[in-house]
Scaffold this motif. Sequence first.
Motif, PDB file in Angstrom:
ATOM      1  N   LYS A 114      14.095 -26.330 -31.961  1.00  0.00           N
ATOM      2  CA  LYS A 114      13.664 -27.128 -30.812  1.00  0.00           C
ATOM      3  C   LYS A 114      14.812 -27.988 -30.297  1.00  0.00           C
ATOM      4  CE  LYS A 114       8.814 -27.562 -32.264  1.00  0.00           C
ATOM      5  NZ  LYS A 114       7.759 -28.524 -32.688  1.00  0.00           N
ATOM      6  N   SER A 115      15.488 -28.665 -31.196  1.00  0.00           N
ATOM      7  CA  SER A 115      16.567 -29.555 -30.784  1.00  0.00           C
ATOM      8  C   SER A 115      17.714 -28.790 -30.139  1.00  0.00           C
ATOM      9  CB  SER A 115      17.069 -30.348 -31.995  1.00  0.00           C
ATOM     10  OG  SER A 115      16.019 -31.088 -32.598  1.00  0.00           O
ATOM     11  N   VAL A 116      18.080 -27.662 -30.710  1.00  0.00           N
ATOM     12  CA  VAL A 116      19.192 -26.881 -30.166  1.00  0.00           C
ATOM     13  C   VAL A 116      18.844 -26.323 -28.795  1.00  0.00           C
ATOM     14  CG1 VAL A 116      20.569 -24.794 -30.497  1.00  0.00           C
ATOM     15  CG2 VAL A 116      20.199 -26.350 -32.403  1.00  0.00           C
ATOM     16  N   LEU A 117      17.631 -25.841 -28.603  1.00  0.00           N
ATOM     17  CA  LEU A 117      17.248 -25.277 -27.306  1.00  0.00           C
ATOM     18  C   LEU A 117      17.179 -26.358 -26.225  1.00  0.00           C
ATOM     19  CD1 LEU A 117      14.547 -22.638 -28.316  1.00  0.00           C
ATOM     20  CD2 LEU A 117      16.934 -22.259 -27.671  1.00  0.00           C
ATOM     21  N   ILE A 118      16.777 -27.569 -26.583  1.00  0.00           N
ATOM     22  CA  ILE A 118      16.783 -28.656 -25.604  1.00  0.00           C
ATOM     23  C   ILE A 118      18.219 -28.964 -25.179  1.00  0.00           C
ATOM     24  CG2 ILE A 118      16.314 -31.104 -25.288  1.00  0.00           C
ATOM     25  CD1 ILE A 118      13.848 -30.767 -27.069  1.00  0.00           C
ATOM     26  N   TYR A 151      23.587 -30.542 -33.445  1.00  0.00           N
ATOM     27  CA  TYR A 151      22.768 -29.827 -32.468  1.00  0.00           C
ATOM     28  C   TYR A 151      23.540 -29.563 -31.176  1.00  0.00           C
ATOM     29  CZ  TYR A 151      18.862 -31.145 -35.505  1.00  0.00           C
ATOM     30  OH  TYR A 151      18.023 -31.298 -36.581  1.00  0.00           O
ATOM     31  N   ILE A 152      24.293 -30.557 -30.712  1.00  0.00           N
ATOM     32  CA  ILE A 152      25.074 -30.378 -29.488  1.00  0.00           C
ATOM     33  C   ILE A 152      26.148 -29.307 -29.692  1.00  0.00           C
ATOM     34  CG2 ILE A 152      26.658 -31.522 -27.898  1.00  0.00           C
ATOM     35  CD1 ILE A 152      25.119 -34.100 -28.356  1.00  0.00           C
ATOM     36  N   HIS A 153      26.797 -29.367 -30.845  1.00  0.00           N
ATOM     37  CA  HIS A 153      27.817 -28.359 -31.142  1.00  0.00           C
ATOM     38  C   HIS A 153      27.199 -26.962 -31.185  1.00  0.00           C
ATOM     39  CE1 HIS A 153      31.454 -26.630 -32.835  1.00  0.00           C
ATOM     40  NE2 HIS A 153      30.707 -26.080 -33.779  1.00  0.00           N
ATOM     41  N   ALA A 154      26.070 -26.816 -31.837  1.00  0.00           N
ATOM     42  CA  ALA A 154      25.407 -25.509 -31.891  1.00  0.00           C
ATOM     43  C   ALA A 154      24.972 -25.056 -30.513  1.00  0.00           C
ATOM     44  CB  ALA A 154      24.217 -25.581 -32.844  1.00  0.00           C
TER      45      ALA A 154
END
Length: 1217
Positions: free
Chosen positions: A69-73, A167-170
């Motif tokens: 969820k966090s990565v897709l956002i 998460y931002i890096h991914a």
Amino acid sequence: MTLLKMRRIVTMRGGAVLMVLMMTLLGARQSQGHPEDLRLVDNGYEGLVVAISDYVPLDHCNRVIHGLKSVLIEFSGVLWAATAGRASLREVMVALPRTWRTDALTCSFLTPLTASAAPTEAHIRVTAAHPVFGSRPWAQQSQGCGRQGDYIQMGGDLLRATTNDTYIHAARLLVAEWVKFRWGVFEERGYPDDPLYPPTFRDPKTNVPRPNTCNTHKITPLPFCTTAAHTPEAPTKHNAQCSGRPAWDIILQSQDFIDGRNSPPNATAPLRPTLRFMQESSARIVLVVEDTAVMNLQRRWEFVRKAVRRVVVYDVPDGDYVALVVFNSVAHTAAPLSKMDSLSDVRQRVGSSLPRNPSPVPESNKCVLCALQEALRTLETDPAGAAGATVILVTTGKGAAHQREMEEMTRLATTRGVRVDTVLYPLTERRGGGGTATDGLQSLVASTRGSSFTVMDEGVGNDSKVSMMVALMDALLAAVRRSEPPAAPGAPVIIHSTAYPGGIASMSVGSFTLDDSLGPDARFSIYYYDLNHVGNTVQLTAPSGETIAPVNMQEEDGDANVIFVNIPDAERGQWHYRVENRADSHQGLHIQVTAKESITRKIGLRLWTNAPNRAINLTDPSSPIIIYAEVKDGEVPVINAKVTAKLQRLGTNTSGNNYDSVLIDLFDNGFGDPDITGRDGVYSRYLPSLHGEPGHYQLSVHVDHNSGLARAPINDAFTRHSRMYADKEKQTCCGSIIKYEHAKPVAPFQRSVVYGVLDVVSPPPTSDIVPPTRILDLRSFVNLTTREVSLRWTAPGDDYDWDRAHYYEAVLASSWPEAKAFDGERISGMPVPVLVGTEQAVAIQVDRYDQMVYVAIRAVDEAGNRGGVSNIASLWVPQPPTTPPLVTSPRTLEPTSDLAEPQGRGVTQPVRVAGINLEDMAVIVGSVGGFLIIVAVLATFCYCHVARRRRHQHKKDSEKTEANRSVVIKTNSTLMVDQDESHDSVDSAVKDGEVAVAKDGRPLSPIQSWGVSKLLQEHERRVSMTSGPLVEASGSLAQYQNLQDPFPDVTLTGTHSYPSSQTPSTTHSDPPAYQPPYTTDAYAPYPYPYHPGYSHEELPPYTPGLSSQSSQASTVYTHEIVSQPSELSYPADAANYPADIPSFVGEISYSQSQPPMYAPCPEEAVITSQAPVRSKVPPPVAPKPPLAARAAATAAAAAAAATTASVEPKRRNVTQV
């Protein structure tokens, strides 16, 4: 309300439906990432599917879901910024694996999940880490520039992070791969040790080497190069595939933004995506069978009943739901939707529910729309609804539905979310006839992402061949397998399938292999037309050699015309079988071996084309067909596998026989066209030219472990989250080839898969219109010593990548646009093209120094069709050093124009077999020369060392030889006896086994082998034991009056053997050496070391003698003397010797033929008893000193001897000194 929104609502309302991931094991008509599934609507993507595989443990469920969820956002925001507000993410459908328990504490959701079906393909996969890229995202691209990729794969460990920075890096990594996956651009950077895309290149503006990366100066770099930062001259994968076009230009020409679609809105923030979770459930299948009157011909209906029974009873996995619908002009449900299990009789009831006989309704009155409506009503009775179910439509290949009916069926199938697979049975091929059912049903299959299979009519009179029944069974099995998850446990796999013709009573012999990727049990099946066609002999031989005659193990199923043998816990390896074949000439036996997928090991095989659900037009070379196959062992690719596609035209030829099949070897070489990336597990090749009329071609593929050459990368150290970024930060996908650090041999395996039917709608062209493929691996190398340039590339084919081209064209240009337009100076002397896939090379001489030069090449076939321009290779040749001209006379020679090579003219050299140019040849010759020099140095050192040792040994041998020559110095003094010496005789000193031997193998005498001191001591001992005081005989003094000054008597000592016939058997003492009278006239030169005509090698051989304690005479050696003149000799008559000579000497007689060696003894000389005559001629002695001196010495010696009279003298055998 749009159609896509309606589908979304229906999907949310549905119950337990099937989730089918993008990768399927036995798929047909399957492509990757259909544009229709994923759409950009109002600057927001809809229909994105993220599938989590069962390789992600259940314990990671909550953390993976939260991380996703966090990565897709974050992904939506990064994508929005990269596209200047043109695209973001609106909704995502997340499919959970079937093995996850959503009621567990580690996998809990706020709202309960509804078991539902996902679309047939997933765009993003969350699975195990990759051996090279680890858990970071990477896009698999099997098609060319501007084409959507296969999928994006990422590791579950990437989503288990707990910080926003992670998460931002991914998310940024995911957007970089999304650009390649969605819009068909490629990596714009180099890779270490990559032969095509190096990490550095020479900047065309500054002529200075720089890193091969995008030249951008922004703080937050974009996932692609902008038009301003793009460098078309850079040797990157993107420039090679897209001919140097900027990535942003290709993105704007994609279906998402072409013609101004999805222009940047006025919104100031990206969309926040909505995630919907679903979990795959058991498959739901409805078999819809046509039973019109045409099915009553040639036992067609009987084959339909047997095929349906085989699939339902034996092939459908437990837990799946199956229903049966029969239609003609109307439709009705023959068996409701039922759950399959092996404990009850539900399989028998559903499998036998078809009518025994077909209806009399004509084929022209059939209602396909009625059949689909009945199937949907059957599915609606299930709480899960129709969404995600599969409808398998079995209908004839003749006649077509009206256009209005086809549109209605398409609307019903798409709104209800079902997939329609068609099995055309039987398809009667009529040349020049009208359209078939495939013409109308093709749009229905394409709209629902279904598959199409065809069973050709093989009727013979009133019968049909058994192969037609087996083909129908295989088509139904392939359609059922499409409804299952990839490599689902319990799904059947065809291991071996072979047809054996009848007509001759013989044994059908074959073999099959079982490997660890299969379940423990296997089934051996024999399909027949009549039971009497199978003889009594059915024999199986296990890999261990054990022969099984399964008489009691055979089972017969007359309702499916099969005899099968179940093999529990089947041994792994190659099995052999023998079956007695009694079939008729127009029939035969079909032997098939099936097994189930293993739970622990899964071999994935996927087959697709670049043009699914599209008719093939052979007259259009601009739209070639490419065949792709992906092979995986679990989640890692299998490299070096043997992958062979088979193209079989259905039907029979004019002679009634089957058409010859076309075998196509697929390759994973990374040459660029058509295989883009090497060693990624995707094997590809162009469809070859088909010579024949339009028809239906069944495409299948077979793969095995390539006789042990197949390898699988090891995924070891990169699954740990702590090492993910440290080890894999710089590992991005993908260069020309994926390099694995570790790989292991793949355990033996084999798989086969049926793709479906390719419809060829046009006849082959009358002339050759197919060009060769592009050369996308052109490389240039410059030898800085010779200034020679070598070019290398892989040979293309004549028709795409088949056969060989006719010749090459190459140009040398001063700029990159000039080379791209194939302008510039032509390079002459290009080599003759070789077979496709073989590397070629050519050496050219370029006289354009200190400037960038660009080279391009293309192939031309015999018909003059030219392939595309290759990738542009750049080179830089430095200015050679200037040297003053050689002056041979005081006059300076003026240079002439004939000495200089014309500018731009390429001097080429023929390519050798292995493609070795002059630079490589120089390296090879230098290496070989250096090796030979090293060998020569070592050989010289060894020779010198050995020679030195030999000289040293020879010196020691010479010293020993000289030492063996004992020198005795005799004076006028009386010889004394050494009381401390041993009393052993000379013969006793020569022990058995201690005989000295010369180099030539002959024995040596003591004179040759003893040392000087030993010989001297032995001589003194003999004299002291056998000789008394020297007493001057009366009358003999006058003989010595005229002697010269005394000098020593130098005598070589030795032992001789006497003939046994002349030697007494009693032990005796050796008398002193014979002393011939000395006169100046009678003295002869010393014949041993001083005589130039004598050599010590001429001494007689040594013969071991007997001990002194024996009663035999000593036989130390025998000295045969060759005839040579001498002034000294023994008297011929024995009577001339005095009477006091010992008896054993008197018995010796000399032959008249004895060569003279000593001068005759004067008659006045008195021979005492102390000097016996030798049986052999003794060595000569030097002249003696005057008698007066000797008498004085004797008197002194006698006085000294009186004091030692009590000492026992030494005893020895008779030995001459």
